[in-house]
Enzyme design. Structure first.
Site, mmCIF file in Angstrom:
data_model
loop_
_atom_site.group_PDB
_atom_site.id
_atom_site.type_symbol
_atom_site.label_atom_id
_atom_site.label_comp_id
_atom_site.label_asym_id
_atom_site.label_seq_id
_atom_site.Cartn_x
_atom_site.Cartn_y
_atom_site.Cartn_z
ATOM 1 C CB CYS A 123 -1.111 0.047 1.206
ATOM 2 S SG CYS A 123 -2.366 0.972 0.883
ATOM 3 C CB CYS A 125 -1.631 4.969 3.622
ATOM 4 S SG CYS A 125 -1.555 3.170 4.198
ATOM 5 C CE LYS A 198 -7.329 -1.325 5.690
ATOM 6 N NZ LYS A 198 -5.881 -0.998 5.096
ATOM 7 C CE LYS A 251 -6.142 -3.972 8.825
ATOM 8 N NZ LYS A 251 -5.364 -3.161 7.830
ATOM 9 C CB SER A 277 -3.305 -1.602 15.978
ATOM 10 O OG SER A 277 -4.172 -0.560 15.339
HETATM 11 C C1 PBG Z 1 -2.824 0.366 5.485
HETATM 12 C C2 PBG Z 1 -2.980 -0.341 6.654
HETATM 13 C C3 PBG Z 1 -3.633 -0.138 8.052
HETATM 14 C C4 PBG Z 1 -3.597 -1.421 8.541
HETATM 15 C C5 PBG Z 1 -2.955 -2.247 7.768
HETATM 16 N N1 PBG Z 1 -2.307 -1.631 6.583
HETATM 17 C C6 PBG Z 1 -4.259 0.942 8.185
HETATM 18 C C7 PBG Z 1 -5.273 1.932 7.601
HETATM 19 O O1 PBG Z 1 -5.889 1.388 6.548
HETATM 20 O O2 PBG Z 1 -5.600 2.841 8.197
HETATM 21 C C8 PBG Z 1 -4.274 -1.566 10.126
HETATM 22 C C9 PBG Z 1 -3.342 -2.669 10.713
HETATM 23 C C10 PBG Z 1 -3.938 -2.298 12.109
HETATM 24 O O3 PBG Z 1 -4.538 -1.496 12.647
HETATM 25 O O4 PBG Z 1 -3.427 -3.124 13.008
HETATM 26 N N2 PBG Z 1 -3.464 0.401 4.395
HETATM 27 ZN ZN ZN Z 2 -2.913 2.108 2.767
#
Ligand code: PBG
Ligand code: ZN
Length: 328
Positions: A123, A125, A198, A251, A277
């Protein structure tokens, strides 16, 4: 006064001793099912605690080697890597640079541990200066422009030695784009674990400290799923299967076990769940206060994921849980 009838069927008979309970247990946790996420930062000898995730650190590559050595000794299923680059830009170019942080980590770990299953989060980000999962155009996230960048990123991760790329940006068509890019560069052996389902979740809060990818404006609701939707999960999973995903992920975990269980009915590919998390932080916070028994809560939760249909569990408790499994 008449007596109640004596029960003929007595399920309690199969709960009387540990030996009998072991004999009839339906679900077994295995260390090989567990994947440990690692947050990789540039530098050397860095092990920086993440305050909202006690026991989890941002680590430099040399420290990641130590963490993986421990994970391998515990027969963990593998690791999933997140990179936090030194510099970010509009498009997230460190994500696909050959010298990018995640490529460095993959190359080193591949060299040290030929038998390790290396998964790479695919990704942008963590690499964009605005924290979104693709370039911002006209105030929105440009889907199709992102696809090309994800393809490059997956190829760079494959070149560095990743076994599995895991696109997490919820862009339409991301699996097909990545499959096409990988195959075009001769990486037909690299698999795709799609974060197909997700949700736009408040449970990602602590991760954004860990990965330093909080959006500077807006949120991710225009690309991640609405928590209210279950049928849409079937559509997302089906699309990704049609596009060539090798494995499908749901997720977050706990709040979406119904979605996982429904998917299990129709998905024959391996199913992964990502216990995120915020789930980790809640358990840790309550355990630190002595309000819950961390080990029992973690084992019960992980068993729940398997019972609901997960083959693979991504959890910040992976290494710890593997230790607990080994000692029993
Ligand atoms: C980014 C990504 C995220 C997580 C995994 N990959 C965060 C989001 O989409 O903001 C979250 C993992 C976690 O909270 O443990 N694409
Ligand atoms: Zn991302």
């Amino acid at each position: 006064m008449s007596h109640p009838p004596i029960p003929i069927r007595r399920p309690r008979r199969l709960r009387i001793t540990p030996a009998i309970r072991n004999l009839v247990r339906e679900t077994q946790l295995d260390t090989h099912d567990l994947i440990q996420p690692l947050f990789i930062v540039p530098g050397k000898a860095i092990r920086k605690p993440i305050s909202s995730m006690p026991g989890i650190f941002q680590v430099s590559v040399d420290q990641a080697v130590l963490d993986v050595r421990r994970a391998m000794a515990l027969n963990l299923g593998g690791v999933i890597l997140f990179g936090i680059p030194a510099t970010k830009d509009e498009v997230g170019s460190d994500a696909w640079r050959e010298s990018g942080i995640i490529q460095q980590a993959i190359r080193t770990l591949r060299g040290e541990f030929p038998d390790l299953a290396i998964l790479a989060d695919t990704c942008l980000c963590e690499y964009t200066n605005h924290g979104h999962c693709g370039p911002v155009r006209h105030g929105g996230i440009a889907n199709d422009e992102t696809l090309e960048l994800l393809g490059r990123t997956a190829v760079a991760q494959a070149q560095a030695g990743a076994d599995v790329v895991a696109p997490s940006g919820m862009m339409d068509g991301m699996v097909a784009a990545i499959r096409d890019a990988l195959d075009g560069e001769g990486f037909s052996r690299v698999s795709i674990l799609s974060y197909a389902v997700k949700y736009a979740s408040a449970y990602y809060g602590p991760f954004r400290d860990a990965a330093e990818n909080t959006p500077t404006f807006g949120d991710r609701r225009s690309y991640q799923m609405d928590p209210a939707n279950r049928r849409e999960a079937m559509i997302e999973a089906q699309l990704d299967m049609d596009e060539g995903a090798d494995m499908i992920m749901v997720k977050p975990g706990l709040a979406y076990m119904d979605v996982l269980a429904s998917l299990r009915q129709v998905v024959d590919l391996p199913l992964a769940i990502y216990s995120v998390s915020g789930e980790y932080a809640m358990i840790k916070a309550a355990a630190e206060r002595g309000w819950i028994d961390e080990k029992r809560i973690v084992m019960e939760t992980l068993t729940g994921f398997k019972r609901a249909g997960a083959d693979i569990i991504i959890t910040y408790h992976a290494t710890q849980a593997a230790e607990w499994l080994m000692e029993k």
